[in-house]
Write an enzyme that holds these catalytic residues in place. Structure first.
Site, PDB file in Angstrom:
ATOM      1  N   GLY A 158       0.914  -1.222   0.007  1.00  0.00           N
ATOM      2  CA  GLY A 158       0.049   0.171   0.244  1.00  0.00           C
ATOM      3  C   GLY A 158       0.613   1.161  -0.030  1.00  0.00           C
ATOM      4  O   GLY A 158       1.970   1.173  -0.471  1.00  0.00           O
TER       5      GLY A 158
ATOM      6  N   GLY B 255       3.454   3.194   1.035  1.00  0.00           N
ATOM      7  CA  GLY B 255       4.592   2.877   1.879  1.00  0.00           C
ATOM      8  C   GLY B 255       5.283   4.192   2.463  1.00  0.00           C
ATOM      9  O   GLY B 255       5.851   4.233   3.301  1.00  0.00           O
TER      10      GLY B 255
ATOM     11  N   LYS C  36       4.230  13.166  -0.093  1.00  0.00           N
ATOM     12  CA  LYS C  36       5.212  11.960  -0.837  1.00  0.00           C
ATOM     13  C   LYS C  36       6.376  12.070  -0.052  1.00  0.00           C
ATOM     14  O   LYS C  36       6.975  12.941  -0.298  1.00  0.00           O
ATOM     15  CB  LYS C  36       5.239  12.013  -2.088  1.00  0.00           C
TER      16      LYS C  36
ATOM     17  N   ASP D 261      12.463   3.396   4.554  1.00  0.00           N
ATOM     18  CA  ASP D 261      12.732   4.278   5.663  1.00  0.00           C
ATOM     19  C   ASP D 261      11.297   5.505   5.574  1.00  0.00           C
ATOM     20  O   ASP D 261      11.174   6.572   6.222  1.00  0.00           O
ATOM     21  CB  ASP D 261      13.748   5.315   5.685  1.00  0.00           C
ATOM     22  N   GLY D 262      10.531   5.256   4.431  1.00  0.00           N
ATOM     23  CA  GLY D 262       9.489   5.953   4.319  1.00  0.00           C
ATOM     24  C   GLY D 262       9.939   7.467   3.704  1.00  0.00           C
ATOM     25  O   GLY D 262       8.891   8.260   3.578  1.00  0.00           O
TER      26      GLY D 262
ATOM     27  N   ARG E 275       1.323  16.317  -3.298  1.00  0.00           N
ATOM     28  CA  ARG E 275       0.668  16.272  -4.508  1.00  0.00           C
ATOM     29  C   ARG E 275      -0.953  16.531  -4.637  1.00  0.00           C
ATOM     30  O   ARG E 275      -1.289  15.959  -3.152  1.00  0.00           O
ATOM     31  CB  ARG E 275       1.083  15.037  -5.251  1.00  0.00           C
TER      32      ARG E 275
ATOM     33  N   ARG F  86      -6.961   4.331  -6.877  1.00  0.00           N
ATOM     34  CA  ARG F  86      -6.124   3.264  -7.646  1.00  0.00           C
ATOM     35  C   ARG F  86      -7.054   2.333  -8.017  1.00  0.00           C
ATOM     36  O   ARG F  86      -7.918   1.652  -7.417  1.00  0.00           O
ATOM     37  CB  ARG F  86      -4.961   2.993  -7.227  1.00  0.00           C
TER      38      ARG F  86
ATOM     39  N   ASP G 234      -1.550  -0.466  -9.809  1.00  0.00           N
ATOM     40  CA  ASP G 234      -1.525   0.304  -8.484  1.00  0.00           C
ATOM     41  C   ASP G 234      -0.857   1.598  -8.743  1.00  0.00           C
ATOM     42  O   ASP G 234      -1.298   2.689  -7.932  1.00  0.00           O
ATOM     43  CB  ASP G 234      -0.646  -0.589  -7.357  1.00  0.00           C
TER      44      ASP G 234
END
Length: 856
Positions: A302, A304, A347, A359-360, A463, A470, A565
């Site tokens: 999903g 991340g 993001k 680490d995102g 964004r 999706r 996705d």
């Protein structure tokens, strides 16, 4: 014309699904064969959709090209190191969540704006034409920046307009499932990665950037969302959109707007700040995958590193105030007739349960690319997510370093692998034309992996879109329904009573509500006609996604990782990761080392079709549950989609040649013209942007509207000279041979005659068309965001640290800002300076450099 499709009768595949035969294109290339599409079959099995024709939209290497040992490169994936950043994960869930197996009604929308919230947006602005995030049926005029003497503090009017339909329509994971996940998969060190067994979202707070600094924002989008221009530089704005969503409002009294204004006193209220990440599934070229999930089930995939930080309603100009209702109430008539809905997503906002060990974070390099590409695509006129802001974690005034991440990347010495020459003995068995074609194909695919680790600054891009629904969202919940249906004791009559089915249907209704309100939601929701809504959703998604992919072909864009996705149901370009705009034309061109052939430039319509097939398969459980014939629906939808995707690409290519609006037979002639031109562009390595823009200049100078319908030999010589340009504007990377020059001149003559025929036919119609050169100018941009431009800009922005120094060199953001300005007018001529600097072939060294010619 490329991408012609022909459906055969449906045949049963070995997996119990359906097999459709697609014929994309009539160009048969000696070393480019067929591509196979796959889409999930009804029972979760894969159904193959082969394309036997070697068309421009079905490229795949044959063994002849692959047999050259040691030349062709293989795609590879690099695992990124685990980060050490922690985040606030999973705050307490709302009460009253149904248990597994309970049937649940769909939750309804958030409240509409109050009069005070609407008033806080102030005076009206003219339409900004935000076609890429506005809904299909929402008016384009938005309320603008506040302009009164009692201005609210920064971000307060944004908070007043929060309206979280994702939270109010959909469901969090069941508390029991959450506890089961946490107890079984709790990781050492506090890493939040874990499976999420049900629900449409998890509540998760972003991890704020240290020392946030605003690098860039979009003034146009800022106004469209109702912000004042001065808010972008404010501390609350920078805090909120760098992840500190709670700290942004510290010290701001949001109880009263201004006590001196009796009309506004007590009218401002505090909306709850909700932030969330969502689960979805991965399907590649129509085939469902779970091996990307750490648990092998698909429950860990999903968002991340993307976290939604709010949905807002922005009222349209001149509308009356809307009534306010409580958080769980039915939404009034404000959306979409009186207000547009926008979702904002960070993001690189830190770890979520779906980050799978990473680490995102996003680094400044990738965030610059995301911001600029989003805005460039918008101004190119192709549906896309937008970019509101770019914020970097910078060095503070006292010398404290910001957040950084280590990423695999390319050193200055990283180059493409050595390519064979024309006299290579391994090519001796082929004639000259075949050898050139093999080398051209290998050049398009010669890539390598990163050869170093690099510490880079973290950054966050905000964004914006009307939604981020999706295809993968519906894919996930459909899989769960199908897994339930596969049980031995499955009772078809009870499927609608299960939580799994209800989550799928809720997700479908929400997609209709957010993206196709007037065509798929309003006509069906009150009647509870889920089958009708699902059919309308398929129709809308088919049309918009085909138009999006056709736009990509027109401007030379390669998305690079076009999985289901990464495909929004609203047909909006997203996930600007391994993307690239073409320099050298090749049908298999792609920047990403993992793109393979299936995501190559001219294979993108196939990928879009395969993603649409996943959407269809994901909605079939609803069709079945509502008493429909899912087999008939699948076959009819996929057959229709073949034509829709094909037509979208046909229209794009005809527009590039200016052959629009001619007699009926012009379509066939346009197909043939492209069929003749394509191999010449491929073998001589044409520059996609320069060639078509130079052809536009030919159409303008020798326009049939200027009496050039009967061109002579001398005029054709002039056309050739103009087409081939001068210096760096020469539109081929290899000098044309005499044979290719003669072929191009013959093509030019035939094309110009077709152009004149189109114009003559259009001139006889009641509605006179603009001269063909004008439509060509708006179809063939002069400037696209090429990678060599981006590399120069982001290298200056993050030059790294001097040897032995713990502190980074200050970034120079002038290059980013210059490219942002360039992106705003891609079809214009630009200044003399811009023309000289950016209207040119890519530098030769950039065509082989790692991180520029290709990337991982």
């Amino acid at each position: 014309m490329p991408f012609q499709s022909k459906a055969s009768g449906a045949q049963k595949s070995g997996g119990g699904g359906r097999r459709l035969q697609l014929r994309f294109g009539r160009l048969r290339l000696p070393f480019l064969g067929a591509l196979s599409l796959t889409a999930a079959g009804k029972g979760g099995a894969a159904a193959n959709y082969p394309q036997p024709s070697a068309g421009v939209h079905g490229y795949c290497s044959r063994p002849a090209a692959r047999s050259i040992s040691g030349i062709a490169s293989k795609a590879a994936f690099v695992s990124l190191p685990n980060g050490k950043v922690t985040s606030k994960i999973d705050p307490p869930q709302k009460a009253s969540t149904p248990v597994l197996g309970d049937a649940r009604p769909m939750k309804r929308a958030a409240p509409a704006l109050t009069s005070s919230a609407k008033r806080s947006f102030g005076v009206s602005l003219p339409s900004l034409g935000m076609s890429t995030t506005a809904k299909e049926d929402a008016p384009t005029q938005q309320s603008g920046a506040m302009n009164n003497t009692h201005a609210l503090p920064p971000m307060v009017h944004f908070r007043n307009s929060l309206s979280h339909s994702w939270i109010n329509h959909l469901s969090p994971e069941d508390p029991e499932n959450r506890e089961r996940s946490l107890s079984k998969y709790r990781r050492a060190g506090g890493h939040p990665g874990r499976p999420v067994f049900n629900g449409h979202y998890v509540s998760v707070r972003p991890t704020p950037l240290k020392n946030p600094k605003l690098v860039l924002h979009s003034p146009e989008l800022l106004r469209e969302l109702g912000f004042r221009e001065d808010e972008a530089a404010s501390a609350p704005f920078v805090k909120y959109f760098s992840g500190d969503v709670d700290g942004a409002f510290e010290g701001i009294d949001v109880a009263v707007a201004d006590a001196s204004d009796a009309d506004d006193a007590g009218m401002v209220y505090e909306k709850e700040i909700e932030t969330w990440a969502t689960p979805y599934a991965l399907s590649i070229m129509g085939r469902r995958y779970t091996n990307n999930c750490p648990y092998g089930t698909g429950d860990g995939y999903g968002d991340g590193r993307a976290i939604s930080v709010g949905e807002i309603l922005v009222p349209h100009t001149g509308k009356d105030a809307m009534t306010c209702e409580d958080d769980e109430a039915k939404e009034g008539d404000g959306y979409p007739t009186e207000a547009s809905r926008y979702e904002l997503q960070l993001k690189g906002a830190g770890q979520t349960p779906f980050c799978r060990g990473a680490d995102g974070r996003a680094v400044l390099r990738s965030s610059i690319r995301e911001f600029l590409a989003s805005e460039a695509m918008h101004h190119l006129g192709i549906s896309t997510t937008r970019a509101l802001s770019l914020i970097v974690s910078d060095t503070s005034v006292d010398g404290t370093s910001g957040d950084t991440s280590t990423r695999p990347w390319y050193s200055d010495s990283a180059q493409t692998r050595e390519l064979p020459t024309m006299d290579d003995p391994r090519l001796a068995q082929y004639d000259e034309k075949q050898r050139r074609e093999i080398i051209s194909q290998l050049a398009a695919q010669a890539k390598s992996d990163p050869d170093m680790l690099m510490e880079e600054k973290n950054a966050i891009t905000t964004r914006v879109a009307s939604s981020f629904v999706r295809i993968g969202h519906l894919d996930l919940f459909a899989r769960r329904v199908e897994a339930f249906q596969s049980k031995e004791d499955f009772d078809p009559k009870k499927v609608k009573e299960t939580m799994r089915y209800q989550e799928l249907e809720d997700m479908m209704w929400h997609a209709c509500y957010r993206e196709y309100y007037s065509t798929a939601y309003a006509p069906f929701f009150e009647k509870k006609d889920a089958k009708g809504a699902a059919m309308a959703l398929m129709e809308g998604a088919m049309t918009k996604n085909a138009a999006m992919v056709g736009g990509w072909i027109r401007v030379g864009f390669v998305q690079g990782n076009f999985n289901a996705d990464n495909n929004l149901i609203g047909g909006r370009t997203m996930d600007y990761g391994p993307f690239g705009f073409l320099d050298v034309y090749h049908p298999l061109s792609a920047k990403w080392t993992g793109s393979g052939e299936h995501f190559g430039f001219m294979n993108q319509p196939n990928a879009g079709y395969a993603n649409f097939a996943v959407l269809v398969e994901s909605l079939l459980p609803i069709i079945d549950a509502e008493g429909g014939d899912s087999d008939v629906v699948r076959d009819e939808m996929l057959k229709k989609a073949q034509s829709v995707f094909s037509d979208a690409v046909d229209e794009a290519m005809r527009a590039k040649m200016g052959l629009v609006g001619g007699p009926e037979e012009m379509g066939k002639e346009a197909d043939e013209l492209w069929g003749e031109l394509e191999p010449l562009l491929r073998i001589a390595r044409g520059d996609w942007t320069l060639f078509w823009r130079q052809l536009t200049y030919v159409a303008e100078t020798y326009s049939p509207a200027k009496g050039n319908a009967d061109a002579k030999s001398k005029e054709y010589d002039g056309m050739m000279k103009l087409l081939l340009g001068e210096g760096d504007a020469y539109p081929f990377y290899d000098k044309l041979s005499d044979e290719n020059t003669a072929s191009l001149r013959a093509w030019m003559e035939r094309w110009h005659k077709a152009l004149c025929k189109c114009y003559s036919h259009a001139s006889t119609e009641l509605d006179a068309r603009a001269p063909p050169e004008e439509s060509m100018r708006l179809s063939n941009p002069k400037y696209t965001l090429r990678e060599w431009m981006l590399v120069d800009a982001y290298t200056k922005a993050d030059p790294g640290k001097p040897p032995g120094s713990p502190v980074s060199i200050p970034g120079d953001y002038s290059g980013i800002r210059e490219l942002f300005e360039l992106c705003k007018d891609p079809y214009g001529e630009g200044s003399a300076e811009m023309h000289k600097k950016y209207y040119r072939r890519a530098p030769d060294e950039s065509l082989r450099a790692g991180g520029t010619a290709f990337m991982s």
